[in-house]
Design an enzyme around this catalytic site. Sequence first.
Site, PDB file in Angstrom:
ATOM      1  N   SER A 146    -113.201  50.225  -1.985  1.00  0.00           N
ATOM      2  CA  SER A 146    -114.012  49.602  -1.754  1.00  0.00           C
ATOM      3  C   SER A 146    -115.104  49.199  -2.450  1.00  0.00           C
ATOM      4  CB  SER A 146    -114.387  49.375  -0.227  1.00  0.00           C
ATOM      5  OG  SER A 146    -115.663  48.814  -0.223  1.00  0.00           O
ATOM      6  N   TYR A 159    -118.845  52.967   7.380  1.00  0.00           N
ATOM      7  CA  TYR A 159    -117.485  52.466   5.909  1.00  0.00           C
ATOM      8  C   TYR A 159    -117.772  52.401   4.929  1.00  0.00           C
ATOM      9  CZ  TYR A 159    -114.343  48.929   3.741  1.00  0.00           C
ATOM     10  OH  TYR A 159    -113.380  48.243   3.341  1.00  0.00           O
TER      11      TYR A 159
HETATM   12  P1  NAP Z   1    -106.133  45.058   7.491  1.00  0.00           P
HETATM   13  O1  NAP Z   1    -105.807  43.483   8.034  1.00  0.00           O
HETATM   14  O2  NAP Z   1    -106.875  45.270   9.204  1.00  0.00           O
HETATM   15  O3  NAP Z   1    -105.391  45.796   7.686  1.00  0.00           O
HETATM   16  C1  NAP Z   1    -104.812  47.255   8.138  1.00  0.00           C
HETATM   17  C2  NAP Z   1    -103.832  47.824   8.750  1.00  0.00           C
HETATM   18  O4  NAP Z   1    -104.013  48.772   9.146  1.00  0.00           O
HETATM   19  C3  NAP Z   1    -103.516  47.028  10.144  1.00  0.00           C
HETATM   20  O5  NAP Z   1    -102.151  47.175  10.235  1.00  0.00           O
HETATM   21  C4  NAP Z   1    -103.850  47.934  11.015  1.00  0.00           C
HETATM   22  O6  NAP Z   1    -103.559  48.037  12.409  1.00  0.00           O
HETATM   23  C5  NAP Z   1    -103.454  49.002  10.813  1.00  0.00           C
HETATM   24  N1  NAP Z   1    -104.670  50.308  10.726  1.00  0.00           N
HETATM   25  C6  NAP Z   1    -105.703  50.547  11.479  1.00  0.00           C
HETATM   26  N2  NAP Z   1    -106.106  51.427  11.861  1.00  0.00           N
HETATM   27  C7  NAP Z   1    -105.044  52.271  12.188  1.00  0.00           C
HETATM   28  C8  NAP Z   1    -104.520  53.641  12.577  1.00  0.00           C
HETATM   29  N3  NAP Z   1    -105.861  54.287  13.763  1.00  0.00           N
HETATM   30  N4  NAP Z   1    -103.693  54.131  13.073  1.00  0.00           N
HETATM   31  C9  NAP Z   1    -102.669  53.075  12.120  1.00  0.00           C
HETATM   32  N5  NAP Z   1    -102.386  52.232  11.006  1.00  0.00           N
HETATM   33  C10 NAP Z   1    -104.083  51.254  11.248  1.00  0.00           C
HETATM   34  O7  NAP Z   1    -106.371  45.151   6.565  1.00  0.00           O
HETATM   35  P2  NAP Z   1    -107.339  45.217   4.734  1.00  0.00           P
HETATM   36  O8  NAP Z   1    -108.012  44.204   4.719  1.00  0.00           O
HETATM   37  O9  NAP Z   1    -105.780  44.808   4.943  1.00  0.00           O
HETATM   38  O10 NAP Z   1    -107.355  46.492   4.381  1.00  0.00           O
HETATM   39  C11 NAP Z   1    -106.284  47.656   4.070  1.00  0.00           C
HETATM   40  C12 NAP Z   1    -107.291  48.355   3.072  1.00  0.00           C
HETATM   41  O11 NAP Z   1    -108.120  47.398   1.861  1.00  0.00           O
HETATM   42  C13 NAP Z   1    -108.596  49.109   4.570  1.00  0.00           C
HETATM   43  O12 NAP Z   1    -108.479  50.500   4.054  1.00  0.00           O
HETATM   44  C14 NAP Z   1    -109.426  48.299   3.523  1.00  0.00           C
HETATM   45  O13 NAP Z   1    -111.672  49.224   4.109  1.00  0.00           O
HETATM   46  C15 NAP Z   1    -109.986  47.949   2.158  1.00  0.00           C
HETATM   47  N6  NAP Z   1    -110.680  46.945   1.803  1.00  0.00           N
HETATM   48  C16 NAP Z   1    -110.399  45.471   2.184  1.00  0.00           C
HETATM   49  C17 NAP Z   1    -111.273  44.573   1.727  1.00  0.00           C
HETATM   50  C18 NAP Z   1    -110.689  43.563   2.025  1.00  0.00           C
HETATM   51  O14 NAP Z   1    -112.026  42.396   1.494  1.00  0.00           O
HETATM   52  N7  NAP Z   1    -110.367  42.942   2.777  1.00  0.00           N
HETATM   53  C19 NAP Z   1    -111.593  45.048   0.620  1.00  0.00           C
HETATM   54  C20 NAP Z   1    -112.028  46.249   0.093  1.00  0.00           C
HETATM   55  C21 NAP Z   1    -111.351  47.418   0.981  1.00  0.00           C
HETATM   56  P3  NAP Z   1    -104.195  47.127  13.602  1.00  0.00           P
HETATM   57  O15 NAP Z   1    -104.007  45.813  13.584  1.00  0.00           O
HETATM   58  O16 NAP Z   1    -103.519  48.007  14.446  1.00  0.00           O
HETATM   59  O17 NAP Z   1    -105.916  47.645  12.660  1.00  0.00           O
END
Ligand code: NAP
Length: 254
Positions: A146, A159
């Site tokens: 991140s 985080y």
């Molecule tokens: P997201 O839309 O919330 O998707 C994350 C997925 O992981 C969701 O399907 C979520 O299910 C699943 N998940 C969460 N907890 C879980 C668990 N206990 N067991 C199994 N699956 C689980 O997030 P995203 O924005 O795509 O982010 C994906 C990755 O990129 C993360 O590591 C995040 O930190 C990183 N990231 C994102 C951003 C950003 O701007 N979006 C920036 C930097 C890094 P639920 O719906 O149940 O939570």
Amino acid sequence: MILDQFKLDGKVAIVTGAGRGIGQAYAIGLAEAGADVAIVDVIPMDETIAAIQKLGRRAIGIKADLSKGEKESPKIVAKVVKAFKKIDILVNNAGIIRREPFAEHSAKNWNDVISINLSTPFFLSQAVVRQMQKQGNGGKIINIASMLSFQGGILVPGYAASKGGIKSLTMLMANELSKDGICVNAIAPGYIATANTAPIRADKKRNKAILDRIPAGRWGTPDDLKGICVFLAAPASDYMTGYTYACDGGWLAR
Ligand code: NAP
């Protein structure tokens, strides 16, 4: 030819948290490049599976709670090997964020974030590495970092600590696993429009402050991250390991 070095035909990938968001884009991107994909999530995975199958690739969904990585990881690996016989690529994408000021930040918020974002990538990588070592053909592991692997952020101590830890773990894994032909890198997405960032996009003041700082002038989309994921999973990046690559519209350059 160089474009052949980006192909993933015959490869098997695992992508966690691929039911939606950025993980879904990683899974579909890897399938577009030729890989069969096992996706792991707690939410329904039908949409991602259908998109991969439409590309003519095989896909399975594994329902698992990744807050229990130590217990779940060996089971996930066994299911993937049973279905696809091997594992070539792992993308440790699933992650959560909890916003609460440092002084009030609850033990539950801290522990939940550290488990899913840092401990589970450790346990799942360990189980996958044992399988890759058995196979003897190397492999590719992509961790998800991140902007907060480089900066402190506010209101998100768990985080920030988890994503700083992912960057360090990525370097350690590269140091130990290069001898097995396993490359370990991390992608650090910038500000990407997903459910994860919906609260800050809804906050007009924060949204403007963020947009004003992104040289590209827009939020990223999950599709913006497909290219770096395929590159780090493909033979084109075979001499790259141990590094965390930003894909951030220029955020860190500012
Ligand atoms: P997201 O839309 O919330 O998707 C994350 C997925 O992981 C969701 O399907 C979520 O299910 C699943 N998940 C969460 N907890 C879980 C668990 N206990 N067991 C199994 N699956 C689980 O997030 P995203 O924005 O795509 O982010 C994906 C990755 O990129 C993360 O590591 C995040 O930190 C990183 N990231 C994102 C951003 C950003 O701007 N979006 C920036 C930097 C890094 P639920 O719906 O149940 O939570």
